[in-house]
Motif scaffolding. Structure first.
Motif, PDB file in Angstrom:
ATOM      1  N   LEU A   1      29.496 114.092 -11.099  1.00  0.00           N
ATOM      2  CA  LEU A   1      28.691 113.041 -10.433  1.00  0.00           C
ATOM      3  C   LEU A   1      28.033 113.063 -10.921  1.00  0.00           C
ATOM      4  CD1 LEU A   1      29.093 110.471  -8.375  1.00  0.00           C
ATOM      5  CD2 LEU A   1      28.005 112.381  -7.039  1.00  0.00           C
ATOM      6  N   ILE A   2      26.127 112.502 -11.681  1.00  0.00           N
ATOM      7  CA  ILE A   2      25.254 112.372 -11.688  1.00  0.00           C
ATOM      8  C   ILE A   2      24.980 111.401 -10.860  1.00  0.00           C
ATOM      9  CG2 ILE A   2      25.274 112.986 -13.522  1.00  0.00           C
ATOM     10  CD1 ILE A   2      24.843 110.902 -15.188  1.00  0.00           C
ATOM     11  N   ARG A   3      23.157 110.900 -10.458  1.00  0.00           N
ATOM     12  CA  ARG A   3      22.592 109.525  -9.893  1.00  0.00           C
ATOM     13  C   ARG A   3      21.772 109.558 -10.269  1.00  0.00           C
ATOM     14  NH1 ARG A   3      24.509 113.953  -6.212  1.00  0.00           N
ATOM     15  NH2 ARG A   3      25.849 113.182  -4.402  1.00  0.00           N
ATOM     16  N   VAL A   4      21.113 107.761 -10.361  1.00  0.00           N
ATOM     17  CA  VAL A   4      20.528 107.324 -11.057  1.00  0.00           C
ATOM     18  C   VAL A   4      20.712 106.354 -10.764  1.00  0.00           C
ATOM     19  CG1 VAL A   4      21.585 108.599 -13.697  1.00  0.00           C
ATOM     20  CG2 VAL A   4      22.133 105.939 -12.319  1.00  0.00           C
ATOM     21  N   LYS A   5      19.163 105.681 -10.931  1.00  0.00           N
ATOM     22  CA  LYS A   5      18.196 104.075 -10.441  1.00  0.00           C
ATOM     23  C   LYS A   5      18.930 103.230 -11.333  1.00  0.00           C
ATOM     24  CE  LYS A   5      15.071 105.247  -7.771  1.00  0.00           C
ATOM     25  NZ  LYS A   5      14.904 105.365  -5.693  1.00  0.00           N
ATOM     26  N   GLY A   6      19.058 102.308 -10.709  1.00  0.00           N
ATOM     27  CA  GLY A   6      20.327 101.336 -11.593  1.00  0.00           C
ATOM     28  C   GLY A   6      19.537 100.399 -12.110  1.00  0.00           C
ATOM     29  N   SER A   7      17.774 100.577 -13.031  1.00  0.00           N
ATOM     30  CA  SER A   7      16.838 100.502 -13.927  1.00  0.00           C
ATOM     31  C   SER A   7      17.581 101.159 -15.401  1.00  0.00           C
ATOM     32  CB  SER A   7      15.532 100.161 -13.712  1.00  0.00           C
ATOM     33  OG  SER A   7      14.838 101.859 -13.409  1.00  0.00           O
ATOM     34  N   ARG A   8      17.823 102.325 -15.421  1.00  0.00           N
ATOM     35  CA  ARG A   8      18.085 103.563 -16.445  1.00  0.00           C
ATOM     36  C   ARG A   8      19.272 102.731 -17.201  1.00  0.00           C
ATOM     37  NH1 ARG A   8      16.617 108.890 -15.007  1.00  0.00           N
ATOM     38  NH2 ARG A   8      17.083 109.302 -17.200  1.00  0.00           N
ATOM     39  N   THR A   9      18.543 102.944 -18.332  1.00  0.00           N
ATOM     40  CA  THR A   9      19.783 101.807 -19.565  1.00  0.00           C
ATOM     41  C   THR A   9      20.697 103.012 -20.095  1.00  0.00           C
ATOM     42  OG1 THR A   9      18.770 102.751 -21.097  1.00  0.00           O
ATOM     43  CG2 THR A   9      17.783 100.669 -19.786  1.00  0.00           C
ATOM     44  N   LEU A  10      21.638 102.736 -20.694  1.00  0.00           N
ATOM     45  CA  LEU A  10      22.804 103.160 -20.591  1.00  0.00           C
ATOM     46  C   LEU A  10      22.011 104.082 -22.554  1.00  0.00           C
ATOM     47  CD1 LEU A  10      26.067 100.957 -21.849  1.00  0.00           C
ATOM     48  CD2 LEU A  10      25.885 103.296 -20.059  1.00  0.00           C
ATOM     49  N   ALA A  11      21.786 103.947 -22.616  1.00  0.00           N
ATOM     50  CA  ALA A  11      20.787 104.481 -23.811  1.00  0.00           C
ATOM     51  C   ALA A  11      19.595 106.317 -23.356  1.00  0.00           C
ATOM     52  CB  ALA A  11      19.025 103.961 -24.169  1.00  0.00           C
TER      53      ALA A  11
ATOM     54  N   LEU B   1      26.375 107.736  -9.627  1.00  0.00           N
ATOM     55  CA  LEU B   1      26.376 106.306  -8.843  1.00  0.00           C
ATOM     56  C   LEU B   1      25.160 106.102  -8.750  1.00  0.00           C
ATOM     57  CD1 LEU B   1      27.089 106.803  -5.876  1.00  0.00           C
ATOM     58  CD2 LEU B   1      25.462 108.568  -5.143  1.00  0.00           C
ATOM     59  N   VAL B   2      24.406 104.724  -8.750  1.00  0.00           N
ATOM     60  CA  VAL B   2      23.416 103.552  -9.362  1.00  0.00           C
ATOM     61  C   VAL B   2      22.572 104.093  -7.359  1.00  0.00           C
ATOM     62  CG1 VAL B   2      22.747 101.589  -9.614  1.00  0.00           C
ATOM     63  CG2 VAL B   2      25.006 103.140 -10.890  1.00  0.00           C
ATOM     64  N   LEU B   3      22.207 104.146  -7.003  1.00  0.00           N
ATOM     65  CA  LEU B   3      20.853 104.321  -6.091  1.00  0.00           C
ATOM     66  C   LEU B   3      20.106 102.830  -5.794  1.00  0.00           C
ATOM     67  CD1 LEU B   3      20.073 107.606  -6.512  1.00  0.00           C
ATOM     68  CD2 LEU B   3      21.230 106.924  -5.952  1.00  0.00           C
ATOM     69  N   GLU B   4      19.739 102.695  -4.770  1.00  0.00           N
ATOM     70  CA  GLU B   4      18.594 101.388  -4.259  1.00  0.00           C
ATOM     71  C   GLU B   4      18.018 102.803  -3.313  1.00  0.00           C
ATOM     72  OE1 GLU B   4      19.186  97.392  -2.138  1.00  0.00           O
ATOM     73  OE2 GLU B   4      19.495  97.046  -4.017  1.00  0.00           O
ATOM     74  N   GLY B   5      16.912 103.113  -4.084  1.00  0.00           N
ATOM     75  CA  GLY B   5      15.492 103.930  -2.746  1.00  0.00           C
ATOM     76  C   GLY B   5      16.605 105.039  -2.600  1.00  0.00           C
ATOM     77  N   THR B   6      16.933 105.550  -1.730  1.00  0.00           N
ATOM     78  CA  THR B   6      17.808 106.949  -0.880  1.00  0.00           C
ATOM     79  C   THR B   6      19.544 106.301  -0.717  1.00  0.00           C
ATOM     80  OG1 THR B   6      17.110 106.488   1.302  1.00  0.00           O
ATOM     81  CG2 THR B   6      15.513 107.776  -0.956  1.00  0.00           C
TER      82      THR B   6
END
Length: 590
Positions: free
Chosen positions: A463-473, A489-494
């Motif tokens: 599992l990795i956690r990233v912000k939704g603004s990150r791209t597939l690149a 897991l896509v995060l919004e804030g915390t």
């Protein structure tokens, strides 16, 4: 729904075995008929697959023979039964786990005709996949006609598949093990005994018509030599097992890489398969012109027998055969052909083992590795690595060669080859096709006790956690440092907001949609459960919510993304249990 008593169910299994045995005989005759028609313009079903075919009188025109056969195959498959495309076994597994065991009767006829044309016209594929699909389709059709219960229908499908293997290779025990390892969703007396009856019956029927002979012939003096194996030879077999595992990965990856390229480059299915079979035609013309035999066309058993006989010893030529077989096999199926993968894996394994023995004996003259034995071991290793049926591979080669003394080296090589493949990926040549559709097949058959264990014990996907603004690149850069595709897991804030599953990540990366934020692809269709939630309760939640992702959390519901321990999907549960998809997602088979 019709309920049968146990005795009648066994009678049905006996009938399935008879039909599978007769089907295997008829299919082999049909291959001979097609081969003689395409290559020699003759109406005859006589064909000895342990002997090389004579050169076709078409001369250079033989290049077009696979093309003509391929066009007919595409028409048959597209017109009557798309399920008949490819190597057959994945379609049977898909019907078991995702289709409630329903296989259309028309598949029997179309698969037999399409595959016999593909093989007979020079396609570099095997005959066992079609026979498995034919036996399974008959078992399914019989069960549907009698309106049997679902477990009986699934049992007859497995019985038909195992019977097909038993009949085509004259390996009744191997057929039973094949059904157990790859087909049965439940291993118990009520499912296993019908499989035993069907496989034994099919092998008996096959022997009545084709004779009681092993698939390959090993001379008695070679068999006698296997009684006395040195410690050095066993050490060499360890390395052979590791090499076979790597070759199995290459074999599988080559098929799907080729399929992807053909589908990307040539959109029209007729043009696609014609182009592929033109390439196969050029290869077999090259081989007959410069070597005197086709070598890589059809099932290739004559070449396997040559290696077992020690008739081919030049390492460069053995390497050429190995590479050309992988190439022609991948092109035949990848461009749209119909046929099995089992026989090509035997071919590649035999040639690999023979090549290994030649090189080992040259570098270490005193080691005394028999080329024949190494070829047989290579076959078992390739079957184990590519199909995932390690026990089946070892036992079938033992049955094919009638050499009991080879059983310990077989166990060593098959186990190591399977382990190498499993260390790198849990996908086999069968399941990879289904995973690309989003259909996951369990690796094991567990007892109900496993359903009482915590879900976290079964999860291996990272599992990795990233912000939704990150791209597939960005994700691709992260994955470059690791090997396994993770759930995201896509995060919004915390807070956890959405989920992108590993299969979806793999699909998006394959299509190179790398510039879009991952939040656009992620799904908010998830629920949370405590980390100690039992599999049994997790399955119930999947069924109740009709959702496909669960977050395993320290605190439920999670107050912070750090509370999320793992992401669990329906496919993760399927990978470690024998539950069919319809039990987790009832609407899936509709």
């Amino acid at each position: 729904m019709f309920r049968t008593n146990p005795a009648f169910h066994l009678v049905l299994a006996f009938f399935v075995g008879i039909v599978a045995g007769l089907g295997a005989v008829a299919f082999r005759r049909l291959i001979g008929l097609m081969h003689n028609a395409f290559f020699f313009g003759q109406i005859s079903s006589r064909f000895d697959d342990l002997r090389h075919s004579a050169a076709s009188f078409w001369g250079l025109g033989v290049v077009l023979v696979p093309v003509l056969g391929g066009l007919v195959v595409v028409w048959l498959v597209r017109t009557f039964a798309p399920e008949a495309k490819g190597h057959g076994v994945p379609e049977v597994m898909d019907a078991i786990y995702y289709g409630s065991g329903v296989i259309r009767p028309v598949v029997v006829l179309v698969k037999a005709l399409a595959s016999s044309i593909s093989i007979g016209s020079g396609g570099s594929v095997g005959r066992e996949g079609p026979i498995i699909q034919i036996g399974a389709a008959f078992g399914s059709s019989l069960a549907q006609w009698l309106r049997l219960q679902e477990w009986q229908r699934l049992g007859l499908i497995a019985a038909g598949a195992g019977a097909g293997i038993a009949a085509t290779f004259n390996t009744p025990v191997g057929g039973i093990l094949f059904a157990i390892e790859l087909m049965l969703v439940e291993v118990s007396a009520r499912t296993l005994v019908p499989v035993m009856i069907a496989t034994g019956t099919a092998a008996f029927v096959s022997r009545l018509f084709l004779g009681d002979y092993p698939s390959f012939i090993i001379s008695q003096h070679i068999i006698n030599r296997t009684m006395h194996q040195s410690a050095g030879a066993y050490a060499a077999y360890v390395l052979l097992g590791l090499l076979a595992g790597g070759a199995g990965l290459l074999f599988t990856s080559s098929l799907y890489w080729t399929e992807d390229r053909f589908e990307r480059w040539i959109k029209n299915p007729y043009a696609r398969h014609a182009a592929g079979m033109l390439g196969v035609g050029l290869v077999i013309y090259f081989m007959i012109t410069f070597t005197g035999h086709y070598y890589v066309e059809g099932v290739g058993y004559a070449t396997v027998q040559d290696v077992l006989d020690g008739a081919i010893t030049h390492p460069g030529f053995l390497l050429l055969l190995l590479l050309l077989k992988i190439l022609t096999f991948s092109v035949t199926l990848g461009s749209g052909g119909s046929g099995g993968v089992f026989s090509p894996s035997l071919y590649v394994g035999a040639v690999l083992g023979g090549l290994y023995a030649v090189i080992a004996n040259h570098l270490l003259p005193g080691i005394g590795i028999s080329m024949t034995i190494a070829a047989a071991l290579g076959m078992a290793g390739m079957v184990a690595a590519s199909t995932g049926a390690a026990v089946t591979g070892a036992v079938m080669i033992f049955e094919m060669t009638s050499d009991y003394h080879i059983i310990i080296p077989l166990i060593i090589v098959a186990s190591l080859a399977f382990g190498v493949r499993r260390l790198i990926t849990r996908e086999t040549i069968y399941t990879r096709k289904l995973i690309r559709r989003g259909h996951f097949i369990p690796e094991a058959r567990h007892s109900n006790l496993y359903l009482m264990r915590p879900a976290g014990e079964f999860m291996e996907t990272p599992l990795i956690r990233v912000k939704g603004s990150r791209t597939l690149a960005d994700i691709a850069v992260l994955l470059h440092r690791g090997r396994e595709i993770p759930h995201i897991l896509v995060l919004e804030g915390t807070q956890p907001r959405a989920v992108l599953t590993a299969p979806r990540v793999r699909e998006l990366l394959r299509h190179r949609q790398t510039s879009t934020p991952i939040g656009n692809f992620a799904s908010e269709d998830w629920f949370s459960v405590p980390v100690d939630c039992q599999i049994y309760d997790l399955v119930a939640r999947f069924r109740a919510t009709h959702q496909e992702c669960a977050l395993l959390c320290r605190i439920d519901p999670p107050e912070h993304h750090e509370d999320v321990i793992a992401i669990v999907t329906i496919e993760d549960v399927l990978a470690y249990t024998s539950l069919p998809m319809r039990l987790l997602r009832p609407h899936a088979a509709q």
